[in-house]
Design a protein around this motif. Structure first.
Motif, PDB file in Angstrom:
ATOM      1  N   SER A  60       1.730   6.675  -3.389  1.00  0.00           N
ATOM      2  CA  SER A  60       0.991   6.680  -2.120  1.00  0.00           C
ATOM      3  C   SER A  60       0.886   8.077  -1.528  1.00  0.00           C
ATOM      4  CB  SER A  60       1.626   5.696  -1.137  1.00  0.00           C
ATOM      5  OG  SER A  60       2.976   6.006  -0.893  1.00  0.00           O
ATOM      6  N   LEU A  61       1.934   8.897  -1.684  1.00  0.00           N
ATOM      7  CA  LEU A  61       1.831  10.265  -1.163  1.00  0.00           C
ATOM      8  C   LEU A  61       0.838  11.067  -2.005  1.00  0.00           C
ATOM      9  CD1 LEU A  61       5.559  11.016  -0.261  1.00  0.00           C
ATOM     10  CD2 LEU A  61       3.680  10.455   1.295  1.00  0.00           C
ATOM     11  N   VAL A 154      -6.637   2.289   1.604  1.00  0.00           N
ATOM     12  CA  VAL A 154      -6.399   2.862   0.277  1.00  0.00           C
ATOM     13  C   VAL A 154      -4.950   2.586  -0.122  1.00  0.00           C
ATOM     14  CG1 VAL A 154      -6.283   5.030  -1.038  1.00  0.00           C
ATOM     15  CG2 VAL A 154      -8.010   4.748   0.779  1.00  0.00           C
ATOM     16  N   THR A 155      -4.741   2.086  -1.333  1.00  0.00           N
ATOM     17  CA  THR A 155      -3.364   1.915  -1.800  1.00  0.00           C
ATOM     18  C   THR A 155      -3.138   2.747  -3.066  1.00  0.00           C
ATOM     19  OG1 THR A 155      -3.954  -0.077  -3.038  1.00  0.00           O
ATOM     20  CG2 THR A 155      -3.072  -0.399  -0.817  1.00  0.00           C
ATOM     21  N   GLY A 156      -1.868   3.011  -3.356  1.00  0.00           N
ATOM     22  CA  GLY A 156      -1.519   3.892  -4.476  1.00  0.00           C
ATOM     23  C   GLY A 156      -1.268   3.157  -5.784  1.00  0.00           C
ATOM     24  N   HIS A 157      -1.814   1.956  -5.961  1.00  0.00           N
ATOM     25  CA  HIS A 157      -1.600   1.240  -7.227  1.00  0.00           C
ATOM     26  C   HIS A 157      -2.154   2.065  -8.393  1.00  0.00           C
ATOM     27  CE1 HIS A 157      -1.516  -2.122  -4.279  1.00  0.00           C
ATOM     28  NE2 HIS A 157      -0.501  -2.474  -5.039  1.00  0.00           N
ATOM     29  N   ASN A 158      -1.330   2.253  -9.407  1.00  0.00           N
ATOM     30  CA  ASN A 158      -1.770   3.049 -10.561  1.00  0.00           C
ATOM     31  C   ASN A 158      -2.052   2.130 -11.756  1.00  0.00           C
ATOM     32  OD1 ASN A 158       0.726   2.495 -11.873  1.00  0.00           O
ATOM     33  ND2 ASN A 158       1.699   4.155 -10.721  1.00  0.00           N
ATOM     34  N   ARG A 193     -12.410  -3.156   3.545  1.00  0.00           N
ATOM     35  CA  ARG A 193     -12.517  -2.843   2.117  1.00  0.00           C
ATOM     36  C   ARG A 193     -11.174  -2.300   1.632  1.00  0.00           C
ATOM     37  NH1 ARG A 193     -15.549   2.187   1.070  1.00  0.00           N
ATOM     38  NH2 ARG A 193     -16.486   1.458   2.981  1.00  0.00           N
ATOM     39  N   LYS A 194     -10.819  -2.633   0.376  1.00  0.00           N
ATOM     40  CA  LYS A 194      -9.549  -2.136  -0.169  1.00  0.00           C
ATOM     41  C   LYS A 194      -9.826  -1.442  -1.488  1.00  0.00           C
ATOM     42  CE  LYS A 194      -6.769  -5.371   2.153  1.00  0.00           C
ATOM     43  NZ  LYS A 194      -6.873  -6.806   2.111  1.00  0.00           N
ATOM     44  N   VAL A 195      -9.287  -0.265  -1.654  1.00  0.00           N
ATOM     45  CA  VAL A 195      -9.570   0.499  -2.874  1.00  0.00           C
ATOM     46  C   VAL A 195      -8.287   1.064  -3.489  1.00  0.00           C
ATOM     47  CG1 VAL A 195     -11.864   1.084  -2.007  1.00  0.00           C
ATOM     48  CG2 VAL A 195     -10.014   2.721  -1.707  1.00  0.00           C
ATOM     49  N   LYS A 196      -8.348   1.236  -4.818  1.00  0.00           N
ATOM     50  CA  LYS A 196      -7.192   1.751  -5.582  1.00  0.00           C
ATOM     51  C   LYS A 196      -7.647   2.942  -6.427  1.00  0.00           C
ATOM     52  CE  LYS A 196      -5.551  -2.986  -5.931  1.00  0.00           C
ATOM     53  NZ  LYS A 196      -5.429  -4.175  -6.776  1.00  0.00           N
ATOM     54  N   PRO A 197      -7.683   4.132  -5.827  1.00  0.00           N
ATOM     55  CA  PRO A 197      -8.251   5.281  -6.565  1.00  0.00           C
ATOM     56  C   PRO A 197      -7.402   5.776  -7.738  1.00  0.00           C
ATOM     57  CG  PRO A 197      -8.240   5.671  -4.181  1.00  0.00           C
ATOM     58  CD  PRO A 197      -7.386   4.478  -4.431  1.00  0.00           C
ATOM     59  N   LEU A 198      -6.148   5.301  -7.883  1.00  0.00           N
ATOM     60  CA  LEU A 198      -5.294   5.808  -8.975  1.00  0.00           C
ATOM     61  C   LEU A 198      -5.352   4.951 -10.238  1.00  0.00           C
ATOM     62  CD1 LEU A 198      -2.019   6.942  -7.095  1.00  0.00           C
ATOM     63  CD2 LEU A 198      -4.098   8.254  -7.575  1.00  0.00           C
ATOM     64  N   VAL A 199      -6.302   4.026 -10.320  1.00  0.00           N
ATOM     65  CA  VAL A 199      -6.282   3.100 -11.468  1.00  0.00           C
ATOM     66  C   VAL A 199      -6.452   3.783 -12.822  1.00  0.00           C
ATOM     67  CG1 VAL A 199      -6.910   0.912 -10.362  1.00  0.00           C
ATOM     68  CG2 VAL A 199      -8.717   2.511 -11.065  1.00  0.00           C
ATOM     69  N   ARG A 200      -6.954   5.006 -12.847  1.00  0.00           N
ATOM     70  CA  ARG A 200      -7.111   5.686 -14.137  1.00  0.00           C
ATOM     71  C   ARG A 200      -5.892   6.546 -14.502  1.00  0.00           C
ATOM     72  NH1 ARG A 200     -12.031   5.445 -16.252  1.00  0.00           N
ATOM     73  NH2 ARG A 200     -11.483   7.220 -17.555  1.00  0.00           N
ATOM     74  N   LEU A 201      -4.835   6.487 -13.674  1.00  0.00           N
ATOM     75  CA  LEU A 201      -3.674   7.358 -13.893  1.00  0.00           C
ATOM     76  C   LEU A 201      -2.384   6.556 -13.999  1.00  0.00           C
ATOM     77  CD1 LEU A 201      -4.918   9.934 -11.335  1.00  0.00           C
ATOM     78  CD2 LEU A 201      -4.415  10.509 -13.713  1.00  0.00           C
ATOM     79  N   GLY A 202      -1.479   6.995 -14.869  1.00  0.00           N
ATOM     80  CA  GLY A 202      -0.225   6.277 -15.076  1.00  0.00           C
ATOM     81  C   GLY A 202       0.893   6.779 -14.175  1.00  0.00           C
ATOM     82  N   GLU A 203       1.987   6.021 -14.192  1.00  0.00           N
ATOM     83  CA  GLU A 203       3.147   6.317 -13.360  1.00  0.00           C
ATOM     84  C   GLU A 203       3.724   7.714 -13.637  1.00  0.00           C
ATOM     85  OE1 GLU A 203       6.329   3.047 -13.173  1.00  0.00           O
ATOM     86  OE2 GLU A 203       4.648   2.867 -11.803  1.00  0.00           O
ATOM     87  N   ARG A 204       3.864   8.020 -14.924  1.00  0.00           N
ATOM     88  CA  ARG A 204       4.447   9.313 -15.316  1.00  0.00           C
ATOM     89  C   ARG A 204       3.553  10.463 -14.828  1.00  0.00           C
ATOM     90  NH1 ARG A 204       3.416  11.647 -20.299  1.00  0.00           N
ATOM     91  NH2 ARG A 204       4.859  13.318 -20.894  1.00  0.00           N
TER      92      ARG A 204
END
Ligand code: SF4
Ligand SMILES: [Zn+2]
Ligand SMILES: [Zn+2]
Length: 312
Positions: A60-61, A154-158, A193-204
């Protein structure tokens, strides 16, 4: 190990892309991947007022930082969940990130503002903590976005999160969830509206991004996550990814491209029965929304009783 782009010394390998990156090119990769997700799924416009749900964790940060770097207007929202030391430490991380950059952080504290914490709420409602927590978070994000006049949450879901949720939903054939598992949920029925802009990136990659950007984040897992099925699904997918890099990406993006719309009718059936909660006005399928029912039960029992065996 050399950077695939500039041949300088690399700091990270990304096996999914079969490439290595120096610090500058890695940061560029991350911003480009977020930019691509925003564009491909029409997540945000430059005119949107975005509210980032900030937990104090790396994702999220990082997403807040990246959106600002890309020129989007974004404030933060921190929810105090009353999970003992974990909440104190995560709140500190969110506050220090915001204050060091002069950003606006809205705070909602579940115990102060609603009279209960997650351990008490879960016990009172006889739900697992993550279920009581998830429904509280959704409710409070929506409410804060509505009252603050924000266009989008916006949420930080990856990618690791989304692939694990998809895996769980497929294992149990939760077709209504599958119909809603999208990187963008459009505004409707009073939900922003809810969006997850990190979906193309992994945790690491998100951890590496924070280290390279000097972002301090809470590393400890939430103490209530023990026994959470989601973590087991992540481990199972990690084992597959280790021998077949790119599998999580293909699983999740293959679902979006080839299967997700088949489940849209299942999600819509539930959404079509929405009315307004008689207590708080939030959209709900019943007379009183799940959050108000949870709050009612949680505040009806003495806090000391509810806390027994709760957060450490
Ligand atoms: S692990 Fe569960 S209880 Fe802890 S913050 Fe996440 S959803 Fe809430
Ligand atoms: Zn380079
Ligand atoms: Zn309500």
């Amino acid at each position: 190990m050399k950077c695939t782009v500039c041949k300088g010394p690399a700091v990270i390998d990304v096996r999914r892309h079969n490439a290595n990156f120096c610090a500058d090119h890695f940061l560029k990769l991350v911003r480009d991947q977020v930019g691509k997700a925003i564009k491909d799924f029409a997540m945000l416009t430059r005119d949107d007022r975005a509210l980032v749900a900030v937990s104090g964790g790396k994702d999220s940060l990082a997403v807040w930082d990246i959106l600002l770097e890309l020129g989007y207007a974004a404030d933060g929202l921190y929810l105090g969940l009353g999970i003992g030391d974990y909440s104190d430490a995560s709140g500190e991380m969110a506050r220090s990130f915001a204050s060091s950059r002069g950003l606006r952080l809205i705070e909602v504290d579940l115990p102060t503002d609603h009279g209960f914490d997650i351990p008490t709420g879960a016990k009172a409602a006889r739900r697992v903590p993550c279920s009581a927590c998830g429904l509280s978070k959704r409710h409070l994000f929506d409410e804060a976005a509505r009252t603050g006049g924000y266009d989008v949450v916006v949420t930080g879901h990856n990618l690791d999160d989304e692939a694990a949720v998809l895996f769980g939903n497929v294992l149990h054939w939760q077709t209504d969830y599958l119909g809603r598992q999208l990187p963008v949920l459009p505004a409707r029925h009073g939900f922003p509206r809810k969006v997850k802009p990190l979906v193309r990136l992994g945790e690491r990659e998100m951890a590496a991004y924070c280290v390279l950007r000097g972002i301090d984040y809470i590393v400890e897992e939430c103490p209530m996550a023990d026994g959470n099925k989601h973590l087991g699904y992540k481990e199972a997918l990690n084992a597959i990814e280790a021998t077949s890099p790119g599998t999580k990406h293909d699983f999740y993006f293959g679902f979006l491209a080839r299967a997700s719309d088949r489940f849209t009718p299942d999600a819509e059936t539930e959404q079509s029965n929405l009315g307004a909660c008689s207590r708080c006005g939030a959209p709900t399928t019943g007379e009183v929304c799940a959050f108000c029912r949870l709050a009612e039960r949680a505040t009806a029992i003495p806090v000391a009783l509810g806390r027994e065996g709760g957060a450490r």
